[in-house]
Motif scaffolding. Sequence first.
Motif, PDB file in Angstrom:
ATOM      1  N   SER A  42      29.726 -14.405  17.657  1.00 15.43           N
ATOM      2  CA  SER A  42      30.817 -15.357  17.910  1.00 15.43           C
ATOM      3  C   SER A  42      31.043 -16.265  16.711  1.00 15.43           C
ATOM      4  O   SER A  42      32.188 -16.567  16.351  1.00 15.43           O
ATOM      5  N   THR A  43      29.956 -16.698  16.089  1.00 21.10           N
ATOM      6  CA  THR A  43      30.088 -17.553  14.901  1.00 21.10           C
ATOM      7  C   THR A  43      30.826 -16.817  13.794  1.00 21.10           C
ATOM      8  O   THR A  43      31.728 -17.374  13.145  1.00 21.10           O
ATOM      9  N   LYS A  88      34.476 -16.562  14.628  1.00 21.14           N
ATOM     10  CA  LYS A  88      35.142 -17.864  14.499  1.00 21.14           C
ATOM     11  C   LYS A  88      35.376 -18.234  13.040  1.00 21.14           C
ATOM     12  O   LYS A  88      36.349 -18.915  12.714  1.00 21.14           O
ATOM     13  N   SER A 119      38.376 -16.097  11.996  1.00 21.56           N
ATOM     14  CA  SER A 119      39.638 -16.544  12.602  1.00 21.56           C
ATOM     15  C   SER A 119      39.979 -17.996  12.276  1.00 21.56           C
ATOM     16  O   SER A 119      40.969 -18.533  12.778  1.00 21.56           O
ATOM     17  N   VAL A 127      38.317 -20.846  12.929  1.00 17.90           N
ATOM     18  CA  VAL A 127      37.848 -21.919  13.812  1.00 17.90           C
ATOM     19  C   VAL A 127      36.706 -22.683  13.153  1.00 17.90           C
ATOM     20  O   VAL A 127      36.631 -23.913  13.240  1.00 17.90           O
ATOM     21  N   TYR A 128      35.778 -21.957  12.497  1.00 19.51           N
ATOM     22  CA  TYR A 128      34.703 -22.567  11.717  1.00 19.51           C
ATOM     23  C   TYR A 128      34.911 -22.262  10.242  1.00 19.51           C
ATOM     24  O   TYR A 128      35.573 -21.283   9.883  1.00 19.51           O
ATOM     25  N   SER A 179      41.560 -22.430   8.437  1.00 17.76           N
ATOM     26  CA  SER A 179      42.195 -22.747   9.718  1.00 17.76           C
ATOM     27  C   SER A 179      42.692 -21.451  10.344  1.00 17.76           C
ATOM     28  O   SER A 179      42.799 -20.431   9.654  1.00 17.76           O
ATOM     29  N   PRO A 180      42.998 -21.457  11.639  1.00 17.96           N
ATOM     30  CA  PRO A 180      43.583 -20.254  12.250  1.00 17.96           C
ATOM     31  C   PRO A 180      44.863 -19.806  11.552  1.00 17.96           C
ATOM     32  O   PRO A 180      45.122 -18.605  11.433  1.00 17.96           O
ATOM     33  N   HIS A 220      40.912 -13.172  21.662  1.00 17.55           N
ATOM     34  CA  HIS A 220      39.784 -13.864  22.264  1.00 17.55           C
ATOM     35  C   HIS A 220      39.471 -13.317  23.657  1.00 17.55           C
ATOM     36  O   HIS A 220      40.358 -12.818  24.363  1.00 17.55           O
ATOM     37  N   GLN A 244      44.211 -16.925  24.529  1.00 12.23           N
ATOM     38  CA  GLN A 244      44.804 -18.187  24.100  1.00 12.23           C
ATOM     39  C   GLN A 244      46.319 -18.140  24.314  1.00 12.23           C
ATOM     40  O   GLN A 244      47.091 -17.937  23.383  1.00 12.23           O
TER      41      GLN A 244
END
Length: 508
Positions: A52-53, A56, A59, A61-62, A80-81, A93, A97
């Motif tokens: 998941s990290t 993210k 994508s 998110v991180y 950023s996304p 996801h 979303q």
Amino acid sequence: MTSDYGLQKHPALTVTGLSKSFPGVRALDDVGFSVQPGEVHALLGENGAGKSTLLKILSGVYRADSGEVLVAGKPVHITSPKSASQAGIAMIHQELQQVPELDVAQNMFLGSAPTIAGVLVNRSEARRRANKVLAKLDPSIDVSAKIRDLRVAQRQIVEIAKALLSDASVIAMDEPTSSLTPREFERLAEIIDSLSKRGVAIIYVSHKLEEVYRVATKATVLRDGKKVGEADLAKTKETDLVAMMVGRELEAHPHRSHVQSEIVLVAKGLGRGCAVRDVSFYLRRGEVLCIAGLVGSGRTELVKLIAGVDRPDAGTVLIKGEAAHIASPRDAISMGVALLPEERKKEGIIPLRTIISNVGLPKFGFFSRFGIIKGGEVRDNVDQLAKSVSLRPHDIDRPIRLFSGGNQQKAIICRWLMARSEVLIFDEPTRGIDVGAKGEIYQLIDGLAAEGRSIIVVSSELPEILRLADRVLVMRRGAAETILDRADISEETIMRFAISGNTSQRAA
């Protein structure tokens, strides 16, 4: 998207040296892999492995602490996304979303709608372009329909269409089939095959290895934030893949029966509208009764009636031979009936509270005097229960949201052990849980049955039913189609009753 992707010199996506740390945790440690154009590449590992990290980071998110991401051989800076989308990376996801009140075309163009003179949204142009993309995936989807009115499978297709609309060259799919029927998965697999042939690179994350082998050709395996290997799936046995994921070979645990003669619970003629129609069954001490059926067959609706979440329009429930008036979950809990819900994160836990708070929730009154909770006694009981289910990490002061899905499920089991519940209802107990944790949950269920607790398991996974069930109640269109004894249970028999039924053999 080009059809001659085989002529491209560079991988569609290259990740090198990717690392990410959070306070006290190194979630990713120097991870690297590549995905070729048109390749379906599985990303595998237990919960907490770092999948998941990584997604993210890709994508937006991180932000990674270190490492590099290249798309078609060129470095991209994902902050950023929006920057991920501009780089050609799209994310589907697990929890979609989308805005339920907006229509399909509006969701597909969120934040990027075509305009007239740069001011007014050009809705007709948006619908035309949305139709054009959807026609290649599922022409039956109406672009003017509200997202809330679509099935989950259709909503996923809308997300895929949105990715194609943005000309994504890489699409990452995180547990895309967690709410799909086998037939809907086959449709998704066909779409993935089609995208692959068009040169789109797919990163596919799933705990269901039979699906991984169906759609993917290669896999990268993560464990404890590190890459432990890659696999050519055509040449790798499932058992070897599992051993890479968990760091050991999983022991086989065949079904064991702990059924006693005492009947603990009886349902007679339970009904609620069209969702549940005249369902009757009994449950014995130490028994594991599995409830099977297609999505929408009434499985979850039935167990919610027994657990007091919903009230039946007809029928009765008897517990140990006495009529049970269950008008709320509180009533059910007081009578020894507990539900571990399908939507674990929404209905089963209080995410920001600790393991102690989540486990002790139904019994704080028992551990209080004059309204003051005896914290030491609660802590001792929760600590002992957490050890008994091998909660990892063993930190009962940690917020439950920071635990993996399998360990959240263990915490909920602890809650009902603390409440001394005799009838435990598991609704999709291993959904979103990795293969190693699944085995632990199965052993816990076995252990609970051996202690004399009675278990009801709702499951969409036929191998899981075969592993756990003493008997199987098959639901179809809200009715109990049949009840199968252990000797009669097979995947083919369950599916035959679930799909077409058998009017000559109704459950009684």
